[in-house]
Design a protein around this motif. Structure first.
Motif, PDB file in Angstrom:
ATOM      1  N   ARG A  13       4.884   7.032  -7.157  1.00  0.00           N
ATOM      2  CA  ARG A  13       4.193   5.899  -7.788  1.00  0.00           C
ATOM      3  C   ARG A  13       5.173   4.973  -8.489  1.00  0.00           C
ATOM      4  NH1 ARG A  13       0.421  10.152  -8.457  1.00  0.00           N
ATOM      5  NH2 ARG A  13       1.253  10.764 -10.492  1.00  0.00           N
ATOM      6  N   GLN A  14       6.196   5.554  -9.142  1.00  0.00           N
ATOM      7  CA  GLN A  14       7.208   4.742  -9.814  1.00  0.00           C
ATOM      8  C   GLN A  14       8.015   3.932  -8.811  1.00  0.00           C
ATOM      9  OE1 GLN A  14       9.957   7.065 -12.125  1.00  0.00           O
ATOM     10  NE2 GLN A  14      10.894   5.297 -13.107  1.00  0.00           N
ATOM     11  N   GLN A  16       5.890   1.022  -7.461  1.00  0.00           N
ATOM     12  CA  GLN A  16       5.746  -0.015  -8.478  1.00  0.00           C
ATOM     13  C   GLN A  16       7.029  -0.828  -8.608  1.00  0.00           C
ATOM     14  OE1 GLN A  16       4.934   1.441 -12.463  1.00  0.00           O
ATOM     15  NE2 GLN A  16       3.795  -0.403 -12.985  1.00  0.00           N
ATOM     16  N   GLY A  17       8.163  -0.172  -8.419  1.00  0.00           N
ATOM     17  CA  GLY A  17       9.441  -0.849  -8.579  1.00  0.00           C
ATOM     18  C   GLY A  17       9.807  -1.800  -7.460  1.00  0.00           C
TER      19      GLY A  17
END
Length: 236
Positions: free
Chosen positions: A217-218, A221-222
């Motif tokens: 997820r990180q 998002q990045g």
């Protein structure tokens, strides 16, 4: 679609995430589960029908489609990693070709072959097992990452082309899992059982993508940041 009373076909179902998918499908009430593997005798989970399938072999794909005409959910899980960088080995291109045959051309060929079956059975769904490495890379898995980036694009294209027949396509992205493929990697790993459960729930709720852990997820998002994860040089 609902997993209960569905007929599920899973590639690479003899171990790891594929085995977890078989367990999760049975637990969710699937009417039938086909477990495909190069060696069908290695598919031993009670309640699963073994199918001989090497996803790089067109004749075996055709035979699987003929034998399994009741499928309503296809799980493209089979994959390989040769652990190769792009420039550090004279065998890098050979490694990449082998990985692309299984990780990219394999799910493409299997989905193309099963698409008419899914249409005849009401549309159904396809799960493509991708990776957090669809969006970033490291030297030790650079060729594998390239295949998963290509498979992400493949999934997006298949979603568009299968929408007309009512077939849903869900991409599953996950970082390291507690499987044989990641056995050499230290640190925390996701549970294959939990990842498979999330993926099936994602199908039932109509998700285009399932991001199965915090790392994934990180990374996703990045992608829109000024310093996206794929642009950062790895620590030396």
């Amino acid at each position: 679609m609902q997993i209960k009373d569905s007929v599920v076909f899973i590639t690479g179902a003899n171990r790891g995430l594929g085995l977890a998918f078989a367990k999760a499908a049975l637990a969710a009430g699937a009417r039938k589960v086909y477990g495909a593997a190069r060696d069908p005798s290695s598919v031993t989970l009670p309640g699963v029908t073994p199918v001989a399938l090497d996803v790089t072999q067109p004749a075996q794909i055709e035979a699987a489609v003929r034998a399994c005409g009741d499928v309503s959910l296809l799980v493209n899980n089979a994959g390989i990693s040769r652990g190769s960088s792009l420039l550090g080995s004279p065998d890098a291109m050979a490694a990449a070709r082998a990985e692309f045959e299984t990780n990219f051309f394999g799910p493409w060929a299997v989905t193309q072959a099963f698409a008419p079956v899914l249409a005849a059975n009401g549309g159904g769904a396809v799960i493509n097992v991708l990776s957090a490495l669809s969006w970033t890379t490291f030297p030790s898995v650079a060729t594998y990452s390239a295949t998963k980036s290509a498979a992400w694009s493949l999934s997006n294209g298949l979603r568009n082309e299968l929408a007309g027949q009512g077939t849903q396509v869900t991409s599953l992205h996950v970082a390291f899992m507690d499987t044989d493929m990641a056995a050499h990697v230290p640190g925390a790993k996701a549970s294959p059982d939990d990842v498979a459960r999330q993926a099936l729930e994602g199908v039932e709720t109509g998700k285009a993508e399932v991001l199965a852990d915090a790392v994934t997820r990180q990374l996703k998002q990045g992608l829109s940041s000024d310093a996206p994860p794929y642009a950062a040089a790895p620590a030396r």
